[in-house]
Every structure is written in structure tokens, then in C-alpha cells.
Design a protein around this motif. Structure first.
Motif, short mmCIF file in Angstrom:
data_model
loop_
_atom_site.label_atom_id
_atom_site.label_comp_id
_atom_site.label_asym_id
_atom_site.label_seq_id
_atom_site.Cartn_x
_atom_site.Cartn_y
_atom_site.Cartn_z
N ASP A 35 -34.85 7.86 -43.49
CA ASP A 35 -34.12 7.55 -44.71
C ASP A 35 -32.85 6.93 -44.64
OD1 ASP A 35 -36.66 8.09 -45.96
OD2 ASP A 35 -35.89 10.06 -47.04
N ASP A 36 -31.92 7.66 -43.70
CA ASP A 36 -30.68 6.95 -43.40
C ASP A 36 -30.74 5.85 -42.88
OD1 ASP A 36 -29.52 9.31 -44.53
OD2 ASP A 36 -29.16 10.39 -42.67
N GLU A 39 -31.60 3.02 -45.43
CA GLU A 39 -30.46 2.61 -46.28
C GLU A 39 -29.38 2.03 -45.69
OE1 GLU A 39 -27.82 2.27 -49.21
OE2 GLU A 39 -29.87 3.21 -49.47
N TRP A 42 -30.87 -1.49 -45.33
CA TRP A 42 -30.65 -2.23 -46.72
C TRP A 42 -29.33 -2.46 -46.83
CZ3 TRP A 42 -34.05 -3.47 -50.26
CH2 TRP A 42 -33.45 -3.86 -51.56
N GLN A 43 -28.33 -1.73 -46.69
CA GLN A 43 -26.99 -2.16 -46.68
C GLN A 43 -26.66 -3.45 -45.91
OE1 GLN A 43 -24.51 -1.14 -48.85
NE2 GLN A 43 -25.87 0.17 -49.81
N HIS A 112 -22.42 5.83 -39.37
CA HIS A 112 -23.84 6.04 -38.99
C HIS A 112 -23.99 6.11 -37.32
CE1 HIS A 112 -28.19 6.04 -39.68
NE2 HIS A 112 -28.35 5.16 -38.25
#
Length: 121
Positions: A35-36, A39, A42-43, A112
């Protein structure tokens, strides 16, 4: 379809880089994206790329540099209209999106990455 990126697999065509990464991750790294990671992807796809387009479109110098790479008639046209494009395009690109400054995306990527050598581990 002539834009990049495009991925043809048999009779199916994918032209969305977010979907490409999401679909290829299991084959390339042996597992789906977390999920991270989704995300972050997506960013990068819908935030950073738009912010970079806005930045380039707002700089006559960058537009002229792009025109040099394009060459030919299209490069000449881009160079000629770059003074107009850099005044108009930044107000149109990313309208309605909550974009971070480019440095903000750098912060997201660094956070990240952490102590890892690569984003995937």
C-alpha cells in the motif's frame, strides 16, 4: 497510439505508467506493490510528473532545450512559441490538483527510501 509510455502485450495496450508499474511489479520483484509503494507510485505518476511538466512549461529556457531535442519543424515551432507557452501553460497544467512543490516529492522519495539503497529494498 503514439505517446510514451505505451506497452503492448499481445492484443492489449497499456498507456498508463501507474498501471504498468502496478501490473509489472509482481513479475519484476516477485510480489505486488505494498500500500505504501502504491501510494508513492501514485504520487510520482500523478503528482511529481505533473509538477515537473508545469515547471518545464513555465520556463522559456527549458522549452527551448526541449525544442533542441525535438529538432525539425516541430522543434522550430516550440522554440518560436516558447515565450507564449511559458506564460500560459503553467496556469493550465495541474489545475484542480493538490500538487506539492518539486522539493516535496523529493522529501517523499527520501522518506520512503530511508536507509535502503533502492526504493524496492
Amino acid at each position: 497510439y503514439t505517446k510514451i509510455p505505451v506497452l503492448d502485450v499481445g492484443d492489449r495496450q497499456i498507456n498508463d505508467s501507474h498501471i504498468m508499474v502496478k501490473s509489472l511489479a509482481p513479475a519484476l520483484q516477485g510480489r505486488p506493490l505494498t500500500d505504501d509503494e502504491l501510494e508513492l507510485e501514485w504520487q510520482v505518476t500523478f503528482g511529481l510528473m505533473v509538477a515537473l511538466e508545469k515547471e518545464v512549461a513555465g520556463s522559456m529556457r527549458e522549452l527551448c532545450n526541449c525544442a533542441n531535442f525535438m529538432g525539425g519543424c516541430m522543434g522550430c515551432v516550440v522554440r518560436t512559441v516558447s515565450c507564449i507557452v511559458c506564460c500560459v501553460a503553467p496556469r493550465k497544467i495541474g489545475v484542480g490538483k493538490d500538487l506539492l512543490p518539486i522539493e516535496g516529492y523529493g522529501d517523499l522519495l527520501r522518506a520512503h527510501l530511508g536507509a535502503g539503497e533502492y526504493l524496492g529494498g
